[in-house]
Design a protein around this motif. Structure first.
Motif, PDB file in Angstrom:
ATOM      1  N   GLU A 155      -1.643 -24.276  33.746  1.00  0.00           N
ATOM      2  CA  GLU A 155      -2.700 -24.307  32.724  1.00  0.00           C
ATOM      3  C   GLU A 155      -3.841 -23.352  33.135  1.00  0.00           C
ATOM      4  O   GLU A 155      -4.339 -22.575  32.319  1.00  0.00           O
ATOM      5  CB  GLU A 155      -3.222 -25.748  32.600  1.00  0.00           C
TER       6      GLU A 155
ATOM      7  N   LEU B 299     -15.668 -28.956  45.951  1.00  0.00           N
ATOM      8  CA  LEU B 299     -15.695 -27.882  44.941  1.00  0.00           C
ATOM      9  C   LEU B 299     -17.067 -27.214  44.930  1.00  0.00           C
ATOM     10  O   LEU B 299     -17.170 -25.982  44.955  1.00  0.00           O
ATOM     11  CB  LEU B 299     -15.418 -28.449  43.541  1.00  0.00           C
TER      12      LEU B 299
ATOM     13  N   ASP C  53     -15.320 -27.102  27.306  1.00  0.00           N
ATOM     14  CA  ASP C  53     -14.195 -28.040  27.390  1.00  0.00           C
ATOM     15  C   ASP C  53     -13.470 -28.010  26.051  1.00  0.00           C
ATOM     16  O   ASP C  53     -14.077 -27.772  25.009  1.00  0.00           O
ATOM     17  CB  ASP C  53     -14.677 -29.466  27.710  1.00  0.00           C
TER      18      ASP C  53
ATOM     19  N   GLY D 200      -9.236 -29.272  38.365  1.00  0.00           N
ATOM     20  CA  GLY D 200      -8.689 -30.525  37.854  1.00  0.00           C
ATOM     21  C   GLY D 200      -7.634 -30.358  36.789  1.00  0.00           C
ATOM     22  O   GLY D 200      -7.337 -31.298  36.045  1.00  0.00           O
TER      23      GLY D 200
HETATM   24  C1  LIG Z   1      -9.307 -33.817  34.921  1.00  0.00           C
HETATM   25  S1  LIG Z   1     -10.619 -33.109  34.030  1.00  0.00           S
HETATM   26  C2  LIG Z   1     -11.428 -32.155  35.296  1.00  0.00           C
HETATM   27  C3  LIG Z   1     -12.882 -32.050  35.033  1.00  0.00           C
HETATM   28  C4  LIG Z   1     -13.642 -31.215  36.058  1.00  0.00           C
HETATM   29  N1  LIG Z   1     -13.304 -29.818  35.946  1.00  0.00           N
HETATM   30  C5  LIG Z   1     -13.357 -31.695  37.459  1.00  0.00           C
HETATM   31  O1  LIG Z   1     -12.703 -30.998  38.218  1.00  0.00           O
HETATM   32  O2  LIG Z   1     -13.796 -32.808  37.801  1.00  0.00           O
HETATM   33  C6  LIG Z   1      -9.871 -31.814  33.067  1.00  0.00           C
HETATM   34  C7  LIG Z   1     -10.785 -31.367  31.924  1.00  0.00           C
HETATM   35  O3  LIG Z   1     -10.273 -30.137  31.445  1.00  0.00           O
HETATM   36  C8  LIG Z   1     -10.252 -30.153  30.040  1.00  0.00           C
HETATM   37  N2  LIG Z   1      -9.191 -29.221  29.633  1.00  0.00           N
HETATM   38  C9  LIG Z   1      -7.860 -29.359  29.771  1.00  0.00           C
HETATM   39  N3  LIG Z   1      -7.210 -28.283  29.326  1.00  0.00           N
HETATM   40  C10 LIG Z   1      -8.173 -27.405  28.913  1.00  0.00           C
HETATM   41  C11 LIG Z   1      -8.155 -26.109  28.350  1.00  0.00           C
HETATM   42  N4  LIG Z   1      -7.010 -25.460  28.122  1.00  0.00           N
HETATM   43  N5  LIG Z   1      -9.325 -25.515  28.055  1.00  0.00           N
HETATM   44  C12 LIG Z   1     -10.504 -26.146  28.273  1.00  0.00           C
HETATM   45  N6  LIG Z   1     -10.584 -27.385  28.795  1.00  0.00           N
HETATM   46  C13 LIG Z   1      -9.437 -28.004  29.113  1.00  0.00           C
HETATM   47  C14 LIG Z   1     -10.015 -31.610  29.678  1.00  0.00           C
HETATM   48  O4  LIG Z   1     -10.450 -31.909  28.371  1.00  0.00           O
HETATM   49  C15 LIG Z   1     -10.799 -32.328  30.758  1.00  0.00           C
HETATM   50  O5  LIG Z   1     -12.113 -32.573  30.364  1.00  0.00           O
END
Ligand SMILES: C[S@@+](CC[C@H](N)C(=O)[O-])C[C@H]1O[C@@H](n2cnc3c(N)ncnc32)[C@H](O)[C@@H]1O
Length: 220
Positions: free
Chosen positions: A96, A10, A47, A91
């Protein structure tokens, strides 16, 4: 600390920009990479989960204190200032990611890593006038798609197969992509037996996978 192959892939997609935003940043490792490497003048992290954002705020506390990084606890891009010219959303599911973009704004450059529905993400980006500049599959415990798109870049012609499988996978196939095709084929074979009502759809997918295998395996 050494980051996972996924995070390294990434980060490798992120270019120098004026304002970088990491939406759904969780740990904040990608934002840290961007800041440490001087790839942006300002950085936004966000987040939906306050607990997740706290991790990133701790990691980036010095940048936040210096007024280089800013954090926002919000859904999607709700509170992100629109001057971000490069946005990473990684992620999360493709649906979404698309709803975040539809309800938010479309920056000059995007780096997206949908956990599923990558084809829907490609289709949306093309419909919105982006050029998809890099688009490939890699393996890090499971298969991931990473898609980079820019508003003003040379256009690459996406046919239906490129939308389904990713342009670089088809035009510059890697062993990881061929392994992905093999894994998908095996999954479809299993589905044929476990879900007899979906046999026709599964057969169509198998035919497509065979075609793509034949076209790409000779170019490796
Ligand atoms: C699996 S983690 C991925 C983290 C990082 N972006 C990565 O790729 O390693 C997904 C993150 O997205 C956040 N998240 C999920 N839906 C979201 C939304 N609609 N808006 C903002 N954050 C969101 C979650 O709380 C979580 O911290």
């Amino acid at each position: 600390m050494k980051r996972s192959k996924r995070l390294q892939r990434l980060c490798a997609e992120i270019k120098a920009c004026t304002v970088f935003a990491d939406v759904g940043c969780d740990h904040g490792y990608c934002a840290e990479y961007v800041l440490k490497n001087g790839l942006c003048g300002r950085c936004y992290i966000s987040d939906i989960s306050a607990a997740s954002l706290k991790k990133a705020e701790r990691l980036l506390s010095e940048y936040i204190a210096e007024g280089i990084a800013y954090s926002f606890c919000c859904a999607g891009m709700e509170l992100i200032p629109k001057d971000a010219d490069q946005v990473l959303i990684a992620g999360m599911g493709g649906e979404e990611i698309l709803s975040i973009l539809r309800e938010g704004f479309l920056p000059e450059r995007l780096v997206l890593q949908p956990m599923k529905n990558a084809a829907k993400v490609r289709k949306y980006l093309l419909e919105e006038g982006y050029s998809i500049t890099r688009d490939y599959t890699f393996f890090d415990g499971k298969y991931y798609d990473v898609i980079s798109a820019e508003r003003c870049a040379a256009v690459r012609e996406y046919d239906e197969k490129s939308v389904w499988f990713g342009y670089d996978n088809l035009h510059h196939p890697t062993q990881e992509f061929l392994d992905y095709l093999k894994a998908e084929t095996e999954k479809c074979e299993r589905q044929k037996h476990s879900a007899p009502t979906q046999v026709q759809a599964v057969e169509e997918r198998l035919e497509l996978l065979r075609e793509v295998w034949n076209e790409t395996s000779r170019n490796l």
